[in-house]
Design an enzyme around this catalytic site. Structure first.
Site, PDB file in Angstrom:
ATOM      1  N   GLY A  28     -29.964   2.564  35.267  1.00 30.62           N
ATOM      2  CA  GLY A  28     -28.940   2.423  34.243  1.00 30.62           C
ATOM      3  C   GLY A  28     -29.224   3.397  33.121  1.00 30.62           C
ATOM      4  N   GLY A  29     -28.573   3.165  31.971  1.00 29.73           N
ATOM      5  CA  GLY A  29     -28.718   4.093  30.864  1.00 29.73           C
ATOM      6  C   GLY A  29     -30.090   4.071  30.228  1.00 29.73           C
ATOM      7  N   ASP A 142     -25.313  -6.991  25.853  1.00 31.99           N
ATOM      8  CA  ASP A 142     -24.636  -6.429  27.027  1.00 31.99           C
ATOM      9  C   ASP A 142     -24.324  -7.524  28.045  1.00 31.99           C
ATOM     10  OD1 ASP A 142     -23.432  -4.419  28.463  1.00 31.99           O
ATOM     11  OD2 ASP A 142     -25.281  -3.713  29.399  1.00 31.99           O
TER      12      ASP A 142
END
Length: 524
Positions: A28-29, A142
């Site tokens: 992911g980021g 998130d």
């Protein structure tokens, strides 16, 4: 291992911080996720390695150590346990329980949407898990389907919230990193995260409301064609009602979702658990089992509400290297899912959103197709709905006198009638015109929502209850017309409108018996 500006690449059989890598689970980021085995215990774990560019930040490193300790102290059945957190060759890492089941995003991809009872049950579990995170002083930032892991059989799933705190909270105090990257996923992001204001537990409550909407409808609340349009919608457009997308969703769940997605944090539920309990209670018509209260502490605490005492945390600073935790006693299973994306956002993007708002298409986005673009009358209905249907913006119900009840109900009917007359178009009303059908359904929902909030005197309780039920049936026909319009079924629209007209006659008679004036006339 090189800690430069690149991803860490590990292969099966490699070792990192004493863990033996089995395979890559995704990236992911903020980092990359591996399935690994902890030697000695032979326990399979999800091992998340944080991106080197994030680890190079001194503030990140300092807060990572503190928040890892806090996150590891959380013990809750709906929170994925963290076994260890530390640093190896300059690379921070977290070892978590591996849950072998699918995540909620994959279930939605397979099924489209969930039945209301299943959706409410899962939201309640996630809400309880978020309460535990907030009570420890962390904010998730998130909440989304991919970060809810499911174990067990269908209909009896156990939900785990994952990918919380640590790798995200250390990056930013609000919604934006120093490099301008956005922390969170745009379809579930709270307005205060977008604007860069202080973020607390209520941002997660907003996201949980968006998740409830997604589970009930199969769509995100604001499907738009561009990131700028989605940001603008979260900041400015009123929360949508799930029942206008799916006819089987009870209005009571509309109220729950709309309140959770309020633009102002203080108008939302005090805690994520309150939201979950309200969703479950809405299906039975009962009151939630616990009074509303906030449980958030520390950085997650709200600034306007009293909090409960924080949970006791282990004393002493974290070790410089890996800190092992005691083996799990709970049943092993499931995998954790790393973050999928960090979105670019900042002042420039917000400026684009504000300037382009009038011209942006209001249709579906690339990932979550939504309803067609809406006309001007729909935008007006959206704006009015945000003022009239959200439960939190009205005073708490209290018993009214007969005169007060009549005055307030008639005012609601006058408002509804004026809105209808302002947009009425007979040809569009009886055709498969989706934007127009959505407008009428929203008007009807606003009227019913306002009437349901009025508390009649005891002598009028029965007739008023029958009158409200008649209004609800009228609203149901508008929802049927909307469903038919979306299917391109003009005959179905006409049939629903005819049924509405027959219900109107009964509604007007019941209103006259109570003593209403505006509500008892045709079109009232």
């Amino acid at each position: 291992m090189d800690s430069g500006e690149r991803w860490i690449e590990l292969s099966s059989g490699d070792e990192f911080a004493g863990y033996r890598i089995e395979r890559n689970l995704g990236r992911g980021g903020m980092g990359v996720l591996y399935l690994a085995v902890e030697p000695g215990l032979e326990r399979r774990v999800a091992l998340k390695l944080i991106a080197p560019e994030a680890a190079a930040d001194d503030v990140f490193a300092r807060r990572f150590a503190e928040e890892s300790r806090i996150a590891a102290s959380i013990e809750h059945p709906n929170v994925v346990p963290i076994y260890a957190a530390g640093e190896e060759d300059g690379i921070p890492f977290i070892a978590m329980r591996y849950v072998s089941g699918a995540d909620l995003g994959k279930r939605l991809t397979r099924e489209g949407r969930l039945e209301p009872a299943a959706a409410a049950a899962l939201i309640a579990q996630v809400g309880n898990g978020l309460d535990a995170i907030h009570a420890a002083g962390l904010v998730h930032r998130d909440v989304k389907p991919a970060n809810v892991l499911l174990a067990g059989s269908e209909g009896a799933e156990h939900a785990y919230i994952t990918d919380f705190g640590v790798a995200r909270n250390v990056a930013t105090e609000s919604g934006l990193t120093q490099t301008g990257r956005f922390v969170g996923t745009l379809d579930y992001v709270a307005p205060e995260q977008i604007s860069g204001d202080g973020v607390d537990a209520r941002a997660d409550i907003y996201a949980l409301g968006c998740l409830l909407f997604k589970l009930l409808t199969g769509e995100v609340p604001y499907p738009r064609d561009s990131e700028a349009a989605r940001l603008y919608a979260h900041l400015n457009e009123p929360p949508p009602a799930p029942s206008l997308q799916v006819s089987g969703v009870p209005m009571a769940l509309d109220d729950v979702a709309i309140r959770a997605m309020s633009k102002q944090p203080e108008d939302r539920y005090p805690s994520a658990g309150d939201l979950g309990r309200a969703a479950v209670a809405a299906l039975s018509g009962a009151s939630p089992e616990l009074p509303e209260r906030t449980v958030a502490t520390g950085a997650a605490a709200t600034r306007t509400a009293e909090t409960v005492a924080p949970a006791e945390k282990p004393a002493g600073p974290p070790t410089a290297a890996t800190r092992r935790l005691e083996p799990e006693r709970a049943e092993e299973g499931g995998r954790t899912v790393g973050r999928r994306r960090l979105f670019a956002a900042g002042a420039a993007l917000l400026a684009i959103a504000a300037i382009a708002a009038g011209a942006l298409a209001l249709g579906g986005g690339d990932d979550d197709p939504g309803p067609a673009a809406q006309g001007g009358e729909q935008a007006a209905a959206d704006k009015n709905e945000g003022k009239a249907t959200t439960v939190e913006q009205r005073p708490q119900p209290r018993t009214l006198s007969a005169a007060q009840l009549i005055a307030r109900a008639d005012a609601i009917c006058v408002e509804s009638r004026d809105h209808y007359r302002a947009v009425r178009d007979v040809e569009r009303e009886f055709s498969a015109d989706v934007p127009y059908a959505e407008t009428l359904a929203r008007f009807a929902r606003r009227r019913v929502g306002g009437l349901r909030e009025l508390e009649p005197p005891s002598r009028l309780a029965k007739p008023y209850g029958e009158y409200v039920k008649a209004q609800e049936r009228v609203y149901a026909t508008d929802r049927e017309a909307l469903a038919a319009a979306r299917a391109g079924d003009s005959a179905g629209v006409e049939a629903a409108r005819a049924e509405r007209d027959s219900e109107d006659a009964l509604r007007e008679r019941l209103a006259a018996e109570i003593g209403f004036e505006a509500c008892s006339v045709p079109g009232g």
